[in-house]
Design a protein around this motif. Structure first.
Motif, mmCIF file in Angstrom:
data_model
loop_
_atom_site.group_PDB
_atom_site.id
_atom_site.type_symbol
_atom_site.label_atom_id
_atom_site.label_comp_id
_atom_site.label_asym_id
_atom_site.label_seq_id
_atom_site.Cartn_x
_atom_site.Cartn_y
_atom_site.Cartn_z
ATOM 1 N N THR A 146 0.826 -1.209 0.000
ATOM 2 C CA THR A 146 0.000 0.000 0.000
ATOM 3 C C THR A 146 0.861 1.259 0.000
ATOM 4 O OG1 THR A 146 -1.717 -1.165 1.243
ATOM 5 C CG2 THR A 146 -1.813 1.233 1.234
ATOM 6 N N GLN A 147 0.420 2.267 -0.746
ATOM 7 C CA GLN A 147 1.089 3.560 -0.749
ATOM 8 C C GLN A 147 0.115 4.614 -0.234
ATOM 9 O OE1 GLN A 147 2.662 4.147 -4.746
ATOM 10 N NE2 GLN A 147 4.656 3.362 -4.130
ATOM 11 N N HIS A 148 0.398 5.121 0.950
ATOM 12 C CA HIS A 148 -0.408 6.176 1.546
ATOM 13 C C HIS A 148 0.255 7.510 1.214
ATOM 14 C CE1 HIS A 148 -3.857 6.918 3.984
ATOM 15 N NE2 HIS A 148 -3.204 7.700 4.835
ATOM 16 N N ILE A 149 -0.495 8.614 1.314
ATOM 17 C CA ILE A 149 0.018 9.915 0.862
ATOM 18 C C ILE A 149 -0.087 10.951 1.978
ATOM 19 C CG2 ILE A 149 -0.209 11.761 -0.850
ATOM 20 C CD1 ILE A 149 -1.522 9.756 -2.724
ATOM 21 N N LEU A 155 -7.028 8.546 0.407
ATOM 22 C CA LEU A 155 -5.589 8.259 0.309
ATOM 23 C C LEU A 155 -4.766 8.967 1.380
ATOM 24 C CD1 LEU A 155 -5.177 8.550 -3.579
ATOM 25 C CD2 LEU A 155 -5.272 6.457 -2.219
ATOM 26 N N GLY A 156 -5.326 9.937 2.044
ATOM 27 C CA GLY A 156 -4.563 10.693 3.035
ATOM 28 C C GLY A 156 -5.146 10.641 4.434
ATOM 29 N N CYS A 157 -5.957 9.614 4.723
ATOM 30 C CA CYS A 157 -6.571 9.506 6.055
ATOM 31 C C CYS A 157 -5.521 9.142 7.107
ATOM 32 C CB CYS A 157 -7.691 8.470 6.037
ATOM 33 S SG CYS A 157 -7.139 6.788 5.664
ATOM 34 N N MET A 162 -17.435 8.342 5.437
ATOM 35 C CA MET A 162 -16.245 8.305 6.288
ATOM 36 C C MET A 162 -15.036 8.935 5.593
ATOM 37 S SD MET A 162 -14.784 7.530 9.134
ATOM 38 C CE MET A 162 -16.133 6.641 9.887
ATOM 39 N N PHE A 163 -14.895 8.738 4.281
ATOM 40 C CA PHE A 163 -13.703 9.228 3.567
ATOM 41 C C PHE A 163 -14.026 10.412 2.661
ATOM 42 C CE2 PHE A 163 -13.139 4.625 4.297
ATOM 43 C CZ PHE A 163 -12.076 4.688 5.174
ATOM 44 N N GLU A 164 -15.229 10.984 2.828
ATOM 45 C CA GLU A 164 -15.637 12.181 2.085
ATOM 46 C C GLU A 164 -15.456 11.979 0.573
ATOM 47 O OE1 GLU A 164 -13.363 15.372 3.708
ATOM 48 O OE2 GLU A 164 -14.444 15.384 5.611
ATOM 49 N N LEU A 165 -15.943 10.866 0.097
ATOM 50 C CA LEU A 165 -15.818 10.517 -1.314
ATOM 51 C C LEU A 165 -16.988 11.073 -2.112
ATOM 52 C CD1 LEU A 165 -14.738 6.784 -0.899
ATOM 53 C CD2 LEU A 165 -13.279 8.671 -1.644
ATOM 54 N N PRO A 166 -16.743 11.525 -3.349
ATOM 55 C CA PRO A 166 -17.843 11.984 -4.211
ATOM 56 C C PRO A 166 -18.800 10.840 -4.517
ATOM 57 C CG PRO A 166 -15.714 12.691 -5.073
ATOM 58 C CD PRO A 166 -15.432 11.720 -3.994
ATOM 59 N N VAL A 167 -20.079 11.153 -4.570
ATOM 60 C CA VAL A 167 -21.093 10.130 -4.855
ATOM 61 C C VAL A 167 -21.852 10.458 -6.145
ATOM 62 C CG1 VAL A 167 -21.363 9.446 -2.451
ATOM 63 C CG2 VAL A 167 -22.729 11.348 -3.353
ATOM 64 N N ASP A 168 -21.400 11.423 -6.901
ATOM 65 C CA ASP A 168 -22.014 11.777 -8.186
ATOM 66 C C ASP A 168 -21.021 11.481 -9.310
ATOM 67 O OD1 ASP A 168 -24.308 12.742 -6.926
ATOM 68 O OD2 ASP A 168 -23.406 14.729 -6.638
ATOM 69 N N GLN A 211 -7.877 2.017 5.736
ATOM 70 C CA GLN A 211 -9.263 2.461 5.657
ATOM 71 C C GLN A 211 -10.182 1.557 6.496
ATOM 72 O OE1 GLN A 211 -7.192 2.102 3.074
ATOM 73 N NE2 GLN A 211 -6.984 4.193 2.291
ATOM 74 N N ILE A 212 -9.983 0.238 6.424
ATOM 75 C CA ILE A 212 -10.808 -0.677 7.222
ATOM 76 C C ILE A 212 -10.529 -0.477 8.716
ATOM 77 C CG2 ILE A 212 -11.250 -3.111 7.738
ATOM 78 C CD1 ILE A 212 -10.673 -3.705 4.783
ATOM 79 N N SER A 213 -9.260 -0.260 9.056
ATOM 80 C CA SER A 213 -8.925 -0.015 10.466
ATOM 81 C C SER A 213 -9.619 1.246 10.980
ATOM 82 C CB SER A 213 -7.405 0.110 10.630
ATOM 83 O OG SER A 213 -6.757 -1.109 10.321
ATOM 84 N N LEU A 214 -9.677 2.267 10.143
ATOM 85 C CA LEU A 214 -10.346 3.504 10.556
ATOM 86 C C LEU A 214 -11.851 3.284 10.702
ATOM 87 C CD1 LEU A 214 -9.996 6.489 11.202
ATOM 88 C CD2 LEU A 214 -10.237 6.986 8.770
ATOM 89 N N LEU A 215 -12.441 2.480 9.822
ATOM 90 C CA LEU A 215 -13.862 2.160 9.947
ATOM 91 C C LEU A 215 -14.136 1.399 11.246
ATOM 92 C CD1 LEU A 215 -14.644 1.056 6.273
ATOM 93 C CD2 LEU A 215 -15.578 3.075 7.415
ATOM 94 N N LEU A 216 -13.288 0.415 11.537
ATOM 95 C CA LEU A 216 -13.479 -0.363 12.766
ATOM 96 C C LEU A 216 -13.295 0.509 14.004
ATOM 97 C CD1 LEU A 216 -11.581 -3.667 11.819
ATOM 98 C CD2 LEU A 216 -14.059 -3.246 11.763
#
Length: 364
Positions: free
Chosen positions: A9-12, A41-43, A85-91, A196-201
């Motif tokens: 994984t590459q995090h930013i 990617l930057g959480c 949770m990750f403020e992702l676009p939904v449109d 991301q899964i760890s943050l959700l948990l």
């Protein structure tokens, strides 16, 4: 071990990479932010290894919802919660396969090292350095590709096109769909999204996850690690140039120009056939060996015009009183001897005695 879930994984760290003095790299990270992927990617880099192992061992998908257990407690992850949770676009487009073909063609020229469209079945070395890094981010942190990361696949390039050409995407649905494929047995997706899964948990009420693990700093893209990435690419390119054999041009064959209207004549293979009259030739050769060559009679020098009266008439080679059939027989022998090649007489054979032919002989 849970470390296998994030080994590639590459995090930013966006604050660090945006401070780089590299316009190409900065513009690429700014495009990621504009696409709406910054929150994913930057959480916060949080990893709960024990909970991750438990989650992947018991996960399943029911009615579009991901259900599993972590530390003995039921966990449900819906698409709406995942995107929030990750403020992702939904449109926008919900599938990368829906990206217009003209956008993909434009991106293939934009990311190219030479300006020519890149070949999707080729290697990422065709692309500029900052787009090679973007290709790695798409492969490792978004699509969670298993196996080699050097090839440009259609899926990775479609994800890159969405960022490079600013295609409006429903990233909430796209990334949640990748997560569902990841947890479904029999798919080629590797186990990823560890942070991301760890943050959700960690946001599940009343769930005790224990101590978190340290995420590898080498997997976080910062100003320092990106410069190291560039140095590795430059070094590998220099080594390839040193070991690459020099191309030699093959000599060109000079061919005569043939007009288009001239028909091509095919050469036919010829074979030597045995002459049917070989037996006759052998008999003729035998006769030729026994025949006595005719002595050519030297002609007398013609006298001057004023002396012709005193000179006798020239002797004819064939007297007039000779029978016509005898003259023709001799002429045929002469013609056959002239047409046939000379016969080589072996050294051990005795020489044939040559005698003069007397045309006055009545036997001729």
């Amino acid at each position: 071990m849970a470390s296998s879930f994030y080994s590639n994984t590459q995090h930013i760290d966006f604050a660090s990479v945006l401070a780089m003095n590299d316009p190409g790299m900065v513009s690429m990270f700014q495009a990621l932010i504009a696409s709406g992927l910054e929150g994913f990617l930057g959480c916060t880099t949080v990893v709960y290894e024990t909970a991750l192992v438990d989650f992947f061992e018991n996960v399943s998908v029911r009615d579009g919802v991901i259900i599993s257990t972590a530390v003995g407690q039921l966990v449900e992850i819906s698409e709406e919660w995942f995107a929030e949770m990750f403020e992702l676009p939904v449109d926008g487009l919900a599938d990368v396969s829906e990206i217009p073909k003209d956008k993909i063609f434009d991106a293939s020229s934009i990311v190219s090292m030479t300006g020519d469209p890149v070949i999707l079945s080729g290697l990422k070395s065709q692309m500029k350095i900052h787009y090679r890094l973007l290709c790695d981010i798409m492969a490792k942190s978004i699509s969670v590709k298993a196996g080699s990361f050097n090839a440009i696949t259609v899926e990775k390039f479609s994800l890159m096109t969405a960022v490079v050409c600013k295609v409006k995407m429903n990233w909430g649905r796209v990334l949640f769909g990748i997560l569902k494929m990841m947890v479904t047995s029999g798919t080629k997706k590797a186990k990823g999204f560890a942070i991301q899964i760890s943050l959700l948990l960690a946001n599940v009420p009343n769930l005790e996850l224990g101590e978190s693990s340290e995420f590898p700093s080498s997997n976080i893209l910062t100003k320092k690690t990106v410069h190291r990435y560039i140095a590795v690419i430059d070094k590998s390119g220099a080594q390839d140039a040193d070991v690459a054999p020099k191309a030699t041009k093959a000599p060109k064959k000079c061919t005569a120009a043939v007009p288009a209207d001239v028909p091509v004549v095919k050469r036919k293979r010829t074979t030597k056939k045995k002459d049917s009259s070989s037996k006759d030739n052998l008999e003729l050769m035998a006769v030729a060996q026994e025949a006595v060559p005719i002595q050519m009679i030297e002609g007398s020098t013609a006298p001057a015009a004023d002396d012709t009266a005193d000179q006798p008439a020239a002797v004819d080679a064939f007297p007039a009183d000779r029978p016509a059939e005898e003259i023709e027989s001799v002429e045929r022998v002469v013609e056959q001897l002239a047409a046939e090649p000379a016969v080589q007489v072996p050294a051990e054979e005795p020489a044939v005695e040559v005698s003069r032919v007397n045309f006055d002989d009545p036997e001729l």
